[in-house]
Design a protein around this motif. Structure first.
Motif, PDB file in Angstrom:
ATOM      1  N   THR A   1      10.637  -8.289  -7.145  1.00  0.00           N
ATOM      2  CA  THR A   1       9.659  -8.533  -8.199  1.00  0.00           C
ATOM      3  C   THR A   1       9.667 -10.005  -8.595  1.00  0.00           C
ATOM      4  OG1 THR A   1      11.306  -7.928  -9.858  1.00  0.00           O
ATOM      5  CG2 THR A   1       9.780  -6.192  -9.130  1.00  0.00           C
ATOM      6  N   ASN A   2      10.497 -10.802  -7.938  1.00  0.00           N
ATOM      7  CA  ASN A   2      10.626 -12.224  -8.258  1.00  0.00           C
ATOM      8  C   ASN A   2       9.673 -13.023  -7.377  1.00  0.00           C
ATOM      9  OD1 ASN A   2      11.423 -14.880  -8.690  1.00  0.00           O
ATOM     10  ND2 ASN A   2      13.557 -14.322  -8.993  1.00  0.00           N
ATOM     11  N   LEU A   3       8.460 -13.246  -7.881  1.00  0.00           N
ATOM     12  CA  LEU A   3       7.428 -13.877  -7.069  1.00  0.00           C
ATOM     13  C   LEU A   3       7.719 -15.339  -6.784  1.00  0.00           C
ATOM     14  CD1 LEU A   3       4.174 -12.291  -8.533  1.00  0.00           C
ATOM     15  CD2 LEU A   3       5.609 -11.539  -6.641  1.00  0.00           C
ATOM     16  N   GLY A   4       8.614 -15.928  -7.520  1.00  0.00           N
ATOM     17  CA  GLY A   4       8.933 -17.327  -7.295  1.00  0.00           C
ATOM     18  C   GLY A   4       9.986 -17.551  -6.225  1.00  0.00           C
ATOM     19  N   ARG A   5      10.544 -16.479  -5.684  1.00  0.00           N
ATOM     20  CA  ARG A   5      11.645 -16.614  -4.736  1.00  0.00           C
ATOM     21  C   ARG A   5      11.459 -15.683  -3.548  1.00  0.00           C
ATOM     22  NH1 ARG A   5      17.150 -16.224  -7.887  1.00  0.00           N
ATOM     23  NH2 ARG A   5      17.876 -17.437  -6.095  1.00  0.00           N
ATOM     24  N   LEU A   6      10.253 -15.586  -3.067  1.00  0.00           N
ATOM     25  CA  LEU A   6       9.929 -14.634  -2.004  1.00  0.00           C
ATOM     26  C   LEU A   6      10.626 -14.943  -0.689  1.00  0.00           C
ATOM     27  CD1 LEU A   6       6.090 -14.220  -2.556  1.00  0.00           C
ATOM     28  CD2 LEU A   6       7.900 -12.623  -3.179  1.00  0.00           C
ATOM     29  N   ARG A   7      11.026 -16.197  -0.487  1.00  0.00           N
ATOM     30  CA  ARG A   7      11.617 -16.588   0.786  1.00  0.00           C
ATOM     31  C   ARG A   7      13.127 -16.447   0.807  1.00  0.00           C
ATOM     32  NH1 ARG A   7       7.892 -20.481   3.516  1.00  0.00           N
ATOM     33  NH2 ARG A   7       6.002 -20.589   2.262  1.00  0.00           N
ATOM     34  N   LEU A   8      13.718 -16.069  -0.295  1.00  0.00           N
ATOM     35  CA  LEU A   8      15.172 -16.072  -0.420  1.00  0.00           C
ATOM     36  C   LEU A   8      15.768 -14.680  -0.270  1.00  0.00           C
ATOM     37  CD1 LEU A   8      15.581 -18.504  -3.445  1.00  0.00           C
ATOM     38  CD2 LEU A   8      15.609 -19.026  -1.000  1.00  0.00           C
ATOM     39  N   LYS A   9      16.734 -14.546   0.625  1.00  0.00           N
ATOM     40  CA  LYS A   9      17.399 -13.254   0.828  1.00  0.00           C
ATOM     41  C   LYS A   9      18.064 -12.789  -0.467  1.00  0.00           C
ATOM     42  CE  LYS A   9      20.033 -14.772   4.170  1.00  0.00           C
ATOM     43  NZ  LYS A   9      19.512 -16.132   4.424  1.00  0.00           N
ATOM     44  N   SER A  10      18.611 -13.731  -1.203  1.00  0.00           N
ATOM     45  CA  SER A  10      19.354 -13.382  -2.417  1.00  0.00           C
ATOM     46  C   SER A  10      18.456 -12.827  -3.512  1.00  0.00           C
ATOM     47  CB  SER A  10      20.092 -14.611  -2.945  1.00  0.00           C
ATOM     48  OG  SER A  10      19.176 -15.641  -3.241  1.00  0.00           O
ATOM     49  N   ALA A  11      17.155 -13.035  -3.415  1.00  0.00           N
ATOM     50  CA  ALA A  11      16.222 -12.565  -4.437  1.00  0.00           C
ATOM     51  C   ALA A  11      15.699 -11.165  -4.171  1.00  0.00           C
ATOM     52  CB  ALA A  11      15.051 -13.530  -4.560  1.00  0.00           C
ATOM     53  N   MET A  12      16.034 -10.600  -3.021  1.00  0.00           N
ATOM     54  CA  MET A  12      15.516  -9.282  -2.665  1.00  0.00           C
ATOM     55  C   MET A  12      16.282  -8.183  -3.403  1.00  0.00           C
ATOM     56  SD  MET A  12      13.058  -9.993  -0.607  1.00  0.00           S
ATOM     57  CE  MET A  12      12.796 -11.618  -1.321  1.00  0.00           C
ATOM     58  N   ASP A  13      15.517  -7.193  -3.869  1.00  0.00           N
ATOM     59  CA  ASP A  13      16.116  -6.075  -4.580  1.00  0.00           C
ATOM     60  C   ASP A  13      16.507  -4.937  -3.645  1.00  0.00           C
ATOM     61  OD1 ASP A  13      13.569  -6.704  -6.992  1.00  0.00           O
ATOM     62  OD2 ASP A  13      15.682  -7.267  -7.149  1.00  0.00           O
ATOM     63  N   TYR A  14      15.668  -4.681  -2.682  1.00  0.00           N
ATOM     64  CA  TYR A  14      15.893  -3.566  -1.754  1.00  0.00           C
ATOM     65  C   TYR A  14      15.614  -4.034  -0.335  1.00  0.00           C
ATOM     66  CZ  TYR A  14      15.459  -0.894  -6.070  1.00  0.00           C
ATOM     67  OH  TYR A  14      15.615  -0.425  -7.349  1.00  0.00           O
ATOM     68  N   TRP A  15      16.362  -3.445   0.597  1.00  0.00           N
ATOM     69  CA  TRP A  15      16.223  -3.767   2.015  1.00  0.00           C
ATOM     70  C   TRP A  15      16.022  -2.487   2.808  1.00  0.00           C
ATOM     71  CZ3 TRP A  15      16.417  -8.623   4.306  1.00  0.00           C
ATOM     72  CH2 TRP A  15      16.816  -9.679   3.481  1.00  0.00           C
ATOM     73  N   GLY A  16      15.208  -2.603   3.850  1.00  0.00           N
ATOM     74  CA  GLY A  16      15.123  -1.525   4.811  1.00  0.00           C
ATOM     75  C   GLY A  16      16.019  -1.825   5.995  1.00  0.00           C
ATOM     76  N   LYS A  17      16.264  -0.813   6.813  1.00  0.00           N
ATOM     77  CA  LYS A  17      16.984  -1.042   8.064  1.00  0.00           C
ATOM     78  C   LYS A  17      16.060  -1.784   9.026  1.00  0.00           C
ATOM     79  CE  LYS A  17      20.027   2.951   7.681  1.00  0.00           C
ATOM     80  NZ  LYS A  17      20.504   4.213   8.306  1.00  0.00           N
ATOM     81  N   GLY A  18      16.643  -2.535   9.917  1.00  0.00           N
ATOM     82  CA  GLY A  18      15.855  -3.355  10.812  1.00  0.00           C
ATOM     83  C   GLY A  18      15.209  -2.582  11.941  1.00  0.00           C
ATOM     84  N   THR A  19      14.218  -3.224  12.524  1.00  0.00           N
ATOM     85  CA  THR A  19      13.591  -2.725  13.737  1.00  0.00           C
ATOM     86  C   THR A  19      13.648  -3.848  14.768  1.00  0.00           C
ATOM     87  OG1 THR A  19      11.605  -1.690  14.675  1.00  0.00           O
ATOM     88  CG2 THR A  19      11.245  -3.386  13.002  1.00  0.00           C
TER      89      THR A  19
END
Length: 123
Positions: free
Chosen positions: A99-117
């Protein structure tokens, strides 16, 4: 929000793939979604992002003009259309939400992650 990435595979250079990031939860439309990728032996890096309401998009320079991110809030899904694929695009691709629109490029700003493909581009 729970995220599930899919759509990866093996493709020849110059080919296309479309990745999907399906989300559960009623609040999906409130989240910006970012795609990251991680190649073997390398750091996870930002690829593309799309904001929640206005759908503003952002891309890393190396994929501009080749990748397109889009979202369908009615389907709780974000897509990453990848065209003109190159061997250097080979990586595990992950979607994440924030929900942090100012930090969209930063891994540390992500709240939830999906598994990779996994995406593999052969030369």
């Amino acid at each position: 929000v729970q995220l599930q990435a899919s759509g990866g595979g093996l493709v020849q250079a110059g080919g296309s793939l479309r990745l999907s990031c399906a989300a559960s939860g009623r609040t999906f439309s409130r989240y910006a979604i970012t795609w990251f990728r991680q190649a073997p032996g390398k750091e996870r890096e930002f690829v593309a992002a799309i904001t929640s309401n206005l759908g503003v998009t952002y891309y890393v320079d190396s994929v501009k003009g080749r990748f397109t991110i889009s979202r369908d809030n009615a389907k709780n899904t974000v897509y990453l259309q990848m065209n003109s694929l190159k061997p250097e695009d080979t990586a595990d691709y992950y979607c994440a939400s924030t929900t942090n629109l100012g930090r969209l490029r930063l891994k540390s700003a992500m709240d939830y992650w999906g598994k990779g493909t996994q995406v593999t581009v052969s030369s």
